[in-house]
Design a protein around this motif. Structure first.
Motif, PDB file in Angstrom:
ATOM      1  N   PHE A  49      -6.609  -0.099  -0.214  1.00 36.26           N
ATOM      2  CA  PHE A  49      -5.635  -0.506   0.803  1.00 36.26           C
ATOM      3  C   PHE A  49      -4.608  -1.472   0.219  1.00 36.26           C
ATOM      4  CE2 PHE A  49      -8.778   0.158   4.552  1.00 36.26           C
ATOM      5  CZ  PHE A  49      -8.523   1.516   4.511  1.00 36.26           C
ATOM      6  N   LEU A  50      -5.076  -2.377  -0.629  1.00 36.63           N
ATOM      7  CA  LEU A  50      -4.185  -3.374  -1.220  1.00 36.63           C
ATOM      8  C   LEU A  50      -3.147  -2.714  -2.126  1.00 36.63           C
ATOM      9  CD1 LEU A  50      -3.836  -6.501  -1.377  1.00 36.63           C
ATOM     10  CD2 LEU A  50      -5.154  -6.406  -3.496  1.00 36.63           C
ATOM     11  N   VAL A  51      -3.598  -1.782  -2.957  1.00 35.12           N
ATOM     12  CA  VAL A  51      -2.676  -1.057  -3.847  1.00 35.12           C
ATOM     13  C   VAL A  51      -1.661  -0.270  -3.029  1.00 35.12           C
ATOM     14  CG1 VAL A  51      -2.495   0.822  -5.528  1.00 35.12           C
ATOM     15  CG2 VAL A  51      -4.280  -0.912  -5.775  1.00 35.12           C
ATOM     16  N   PHE A  52      -2.140   0.396  -1.988  1.00 36.97           N
ATOM     17  CA  PHE A  52      -1.257   1.218  -1.162  1.00 36.97           C
ATOM     18  C   PHE A  52      -0.206   0.363  -0.462  1.00 36.97           C
ATOM     19  CE2 PHE A  52      -0.044   4.211   2.129  1.00 36.97           C
ATOM     20  CZ  PHE A  52      -0.113   5.418   1.469  1.00 36.97           C
ATOM     21  N   LEU A  53      -0.630  -0.784   0.060  1.00 33.84           N
ATOM     22  CA  LEU A  53       0.306  -1.687   0.731  1.00 33.84           C
ATOM     23  C   LEU A  53       1.347  -2.228  -0.246  1.00 33.84           C
ATOM     24  CD1 LEU A  53       1.181  -3.335   3.214  1.00 33.84           C
ATOM     25  CD2 LEU A  53      -0.536  -5.054   2.575  1.00 33.84           C
ATOM     26  N   ARG A  54       0.898  -2.586  -1.441  1.00 33.23           N
ATOM     27  CA  ARG A  54       1.827  -3.123  -2.445  1.00 33.23           C
ATOM     28  C   ARG A  54       2.827  -2.059  -2.882  1.00 33.23           C
ATOM     29  NH1 ARG A  54       4.878  -6.616  -3.299  1.00 33.23           N
ATOM     30  NH2 ARG A  54       4.849  -8.026  -5.074  1.00 33.23           N
ATOM     31  N   TYR A  55       2.351  -0.831  -3.004  1.00 29.84           N
ATOM     32  CA  TYR A  55       3.216   0.291  -3.382  1.00 29.84           C
ATOM     33  C   TYR A  55       4.322   0.492  -2.343  1.00 29.84           C
ATOM     34  CZ  TYR A  55       4.504   5.158  -4.470  1.00 29.84           C
ATOM     35  OH  TYR A  55       5.184   6.315  -4.763  1.00 29.84           O
ATOM     36  N   GLN A  56       3.943   0.458  -1.086  1.00 22.59           N
ATOM     37  CA  GLN A  56       4.911   0.648  -0.001  1.00 22.59           C
ATOM     38  C   GLN A  56       5.939  -0.477   0.012  1.00 22.59           C
ATOM     39  OE1 GLN A  56       4.987   3.328   1.812  1.00 22.59           O
ATOM     40  NE2 GLN A  56       3.038   3.880   2.723  1.00 22.59           N
ATOM     41  N   CYS A  57       5.483  -1.713  -0.156  1.00 24.70           N
ATOM     42  CA  CYS A  57       6.402  -2.854  -0.162  1.00 24.70           C
ATOM     43  C   CYS A  57       7.330  -2.800  -1.376  1.00 24.70           C
ATOM     44  CB  CYS A  57       5.605  -4.159  -0.183  1.00 24.70           C
ATOM     45  SG  CYS A  57       4.642  -4.470   1.313  1.00 24.70           S
ATOM     46  N   TYR A  58       6.783  -2.413  -2.514  1.00 27.99           N
ATOM     47  CA  TYR A  58       7.563  -2.373  -3.756  1.00 27.99           C
ATOM     48  C   TYR A  58       8.726  -1.400  -3.649  1.00 27.99           C
ATOM     49  CZ  TYR A  58       8.488  -2.076  -8.805  1.00 27.99           C
ATOM     50  OH  TYR A  58       9.076  -2.101 -10.040  1.00 27.99           O
ATOM     51  N   TYR A  59       8.495  -0.242  -3.036  1.00 29.67           N
ATOM     52  CA  TYR A  59       9.543   0.783  -2.930  1.00 29.67           C
ATOM     53  C   TYR A  59      10.343   0.682  -1.630  1.00 29.67           C
ATOM     54  CZ  TYR A  59       8.017   3.101  -7.173  1.00 29.67           C
ATOM     55  OH  TYR A  59       7.730   3.374  -8.488  1.00 29.67           O
ATOM     56  N   SER A 103      -4.320  -9.681  -7.845  1.00 26.78           N
ATOM     57  CA  SER A 103      -3.875  -8.296  -8.010  1.00 26.78           C
ATOM     58  C   SER A 103      -2.567  -8.029  -7.279  1.00 26.78           C
ATOM     59  CB  SER A 103      -4.954  -7.333  -7.498  1.00 26.78           C
ATOM     60  OG  SER A 103      -6.150  -7.494  -8.222  1.00 26.78           O
ATOM     61  N   TRP A 104      -2.383  -8.687  -6.137  1.00 21.69           N
ATOM     62  CA  TRP A 104      -1.159  -8.495  -5.357  1.00 21.69           C
ATOM     63  C   TRP A 104       0.080  -8.815  -6.188  1.00 21.69           C
ATOM     64  CZ3 TRP A 104       0.310  -6.379  -0.902  1.00 21.69           C
ATOM     65  CH2 TRP A 104       1.560  -6.727  -0.381  1.00 21.69           C
ATOM     66  N   PHE A 105       0.009  -9.856  -7.003  1.00 21.42           N
ATOM     67  CA  PHE A 105       1.148 -10.263  -7.821  1.00 21.42           C
ATOM     68  C   PHE A 105       1.218  -9.464  -9.126  1.00 21.42           C
ATOM     69  CE2 PHE A 105       0.012 -13.947  -5.202  1.00 21.42           C
ATOM     70  CZ  PHE A 105       1.231 -14.203  -4.590  1.00 21.42           C
ATOM     71  N   ILE A 106       0.071  -9.143  -9.692  1.00 20.37           N
ATOM     72  CA  ILE A 106       0.050  -8.402 -10.956  1.00 20.37           C
ATOM     73  C   ILE A 106       0.608  -6.991 -10.785  1.00 20.37           C
ATOM     74  CG2 ILE A 106      -1.484  -7.398 -12.715  1.00 20.37           C
ATOM     75  CD1 ILE A 106      -3.320  -9.833 -12.291  1.00 20.37           C
ATOM     76  N   LEU A 107       0.314  -6.365  -9.655  1.00 18.07           N
ATOM     77  CA  LEU A 107       0.729  -4.980  -9.426  1.00 18.07           C
ATOM     78  C   LEU A 107       2.243  -4.799  -9.471  1.00 18.07           C
ATOM     79  CD1 LEU A 107      -1.723  -3.975  -6.555  1.00 18.07           C
ATOM     80  CD2 LEU A 107      -1.629  -2.947  -8.839  1.00 18.07           C
ATOM     81  N   SER A 108       2.985  -5.825  -9.111  1.00 13.05           N
ATOM     82  CA  SER A 108       4.448  -5.703  -9.034  1.00 13.05           C
ATOM     83  C   SER A 108       5.162  -6.202 -10.284  1.00 13.05           C
ATOM     84  CB  SER A 108       4.972  -6.452  -7.803  1.00 13.05           C
ATOM     85  OG  SER A 108       4.646  -7.835  -7.896  1.00 13.05           O
ATOM     86  N   ILE A 114       2.464  -0.410 -10.956  1.00  7.82           N
ATOM     87  CA  ILE A 114       2.271  -0.029  -9.553  1.00  7.82           C
ATOM     88  C   ILE A 114       2.159   1.484  -9.410  1.00  7.82           C
ATOM     89  CG2 ILE A 114       4.752   0.041  -8.995  1.00  7.82           C
ATOM     90  CD1 ILE A 114       1.951  -1.193  -6.681  1.00  7.82           C
ATOM     91  N   ASP A 115       2.902   2.240 -10.228  1.00 10.16           N
ATOM     92  CA  ASP A 115       2.809   3.701 -10.176  1.00 10.16           C
ATOM     93  C   ASP A 115       1.439   4.187 -10.647  1.00 10.16           C
ATOM     94  OD1 ASP A 115       5.350   3.936  -9.192  1.00 10.16           O
ATOM     95  OD2 ASP A 115       6.282   4.327 -11.137  1.00 10.16           O
ATOM     96  N   LEU A 116       0.953   3.595 -11.727  1.00 13.01           N
ATOM     97  CA  LEU A 116      -0.365   3.961 -12.243  1.00 13.01           C
ATOM     98  C   LEU A 116      -1.460   3.600 -11.250  1.00 13.01           C
ATOM     99  CD1 LEU A 116      -2.210   4.936 -14.556  1.00 13.01           C
ATOM    100  CD2 LEU A 116      -2.155   2.591 -15.461  1.00 13.01           C
ATOM    101  N   ALA A 117      -1.345   2.411 -10.674  1.00 12.42           N
ATOM    102  CA  ALA A 117      -2.342   1.965  -9.692  1.00 12.42           C
ATOM    103  C   ALA A 117      -2.364   2.887  -8.473  1.00 12.42           C
ATOM    104  CB  ALA A 117      -2.039   0.533  -9.258  1.00 12.42           C
ATOM    105  N   MET A 118      -1.174   3.338  -8.050  1.00 11.58           N
ATOM    106  CA  MET A 118      -1.109   4.219  -6.893  1.00 11.58           C
ATOM    107  C   MET A 118      -1.747   5.570  -7.192  1.00 11.58           C
ATOM    108  SD  MET A 118      -0.326   4.429  -3.789  1.00 11.58           S
ATOM    109  CE  MET A 118      -0.169   5.708  -2.548  1.00 11.58           C
ATOM    110  N   ASN A 119      -1.549   6.086  -8.390  1.00  7.48           N
ATOM    111  CA  ASN A 119      -2.184   7.347  -8.774  1.00  7.48           C
ATOM    112  C   ASN A 119      -3.701   7.196  -8.874  1.00  7.48           C
ATOM    113  OD1 ASN A 119       0.049   9.165  -9.033  1.00  7.48           O
ATOM    114  ND2 ASN A 119       0.683   8.056 -10.854  1.00  7.48           N
TER     115      ASN A 119
END
Length: 217
Positions: A49-59, A103-108, A114-119
């Motif tokens: 859920f955290l990765v998905f939320l960060r992905y959405q916010c990032y894009y 992780s929230w900060f590292i992902l971005s 963030i693309d790799l994490a989302m996959n």
């Protein structure tokens, strides 16, 4: 019609997600036990859920297409705290919370991260469900697990496939919803669409050939 369907899917998903984990939380409190709930499964779910939320916010995707994820994360954190509480060690939750916040900060930091994490999120989600099912199979006891929560989760992912198709058309997100075990027809549509395109191309090619032959004659 499409606007009405999109509105219904978005708001019904938010409404369901607002209460999605409540049956599970209630069952846990009623049983006064975390029996039947897999800690690794819940941790993986929060990570997904955290990765998905960060992905959405990032894009910068539309807020209504992912607004339920902060709600789900909060509910999962409450479940985690109850698990640690009933297991007699609430302090054990601190390292996990630290990892999630970091992780929230590292992902971005980088786009490729963030693309790799989302996959990888697809596999994280699948591993979460597998861990819970494996735990139930070994324990042979559902304990405080709520079937209603699982049923509501199936509905929300089905509606999110529809909203994704109608708004961002993000294939990575759709794979995530499908992998969580929810129904979607994207593959069928692609398979049905491919022959049509091929036939159209063949017909156009034949028409061009005939036209050229007539002009030569």
């Amino acid at each position: 019609m499409e606007a009405g369907l999109l509105w219904f899917c978005n708001w019904s998903t938010l409404a369901v997600c607002a209460a999605l984990k409540l049956p599970q939380i209630y069952a846990q409190l009623a049983a006064r036990s975390a029996r039947g709930i897999s800690l690794p499964s819940l941790l993986l779910e929060v990570a997904g859920f955290l990765v998905f939320l960060r992905y959405q916010c990032y894009y910068g995707n539309p807020l209504l297409t992912y607004l339920e994820y902060p709600i789900l994360i909060i509910q999962d954190i409450i479940l985690l705290l109850f698990i640690f509480h009933f297991n007699g060690n609430v302090k054990q939750a601190v390292p996990y919370m630290t990892v999630f916040v970091s992780s929230w900060f590292i992902l971005s930091l980088q786009k490729w991260i963030i693309d790799l994490a989302m996959n990888l999120c697809t596999f994280i989600s699948a591993a979460s469900k597998f861990a819970q099912l494996q735990y139930l199979w070994k324990a042979q006891d559902s304990g405080a697990v709520s079937a209603l929560t699982w049923g509501l989760s199936a509905y929300t992912c089905a509606t999110r496939i529809i909203t994704t198709l109608m708004t961002t058309n993000d294939l990575t997100k759709m794979k995530q919803y499908r992998k969580e075990g929810k129904k979607g027809r994207m593959k069928e549509e692609v398979k049905e669409g491919a022959p049509k395109v091929e036939l159209q191309s063949t017909a156009a090619s034949r028409e061009t050939t005939c036209t050229s032959s007539l002009n030569t004659a």
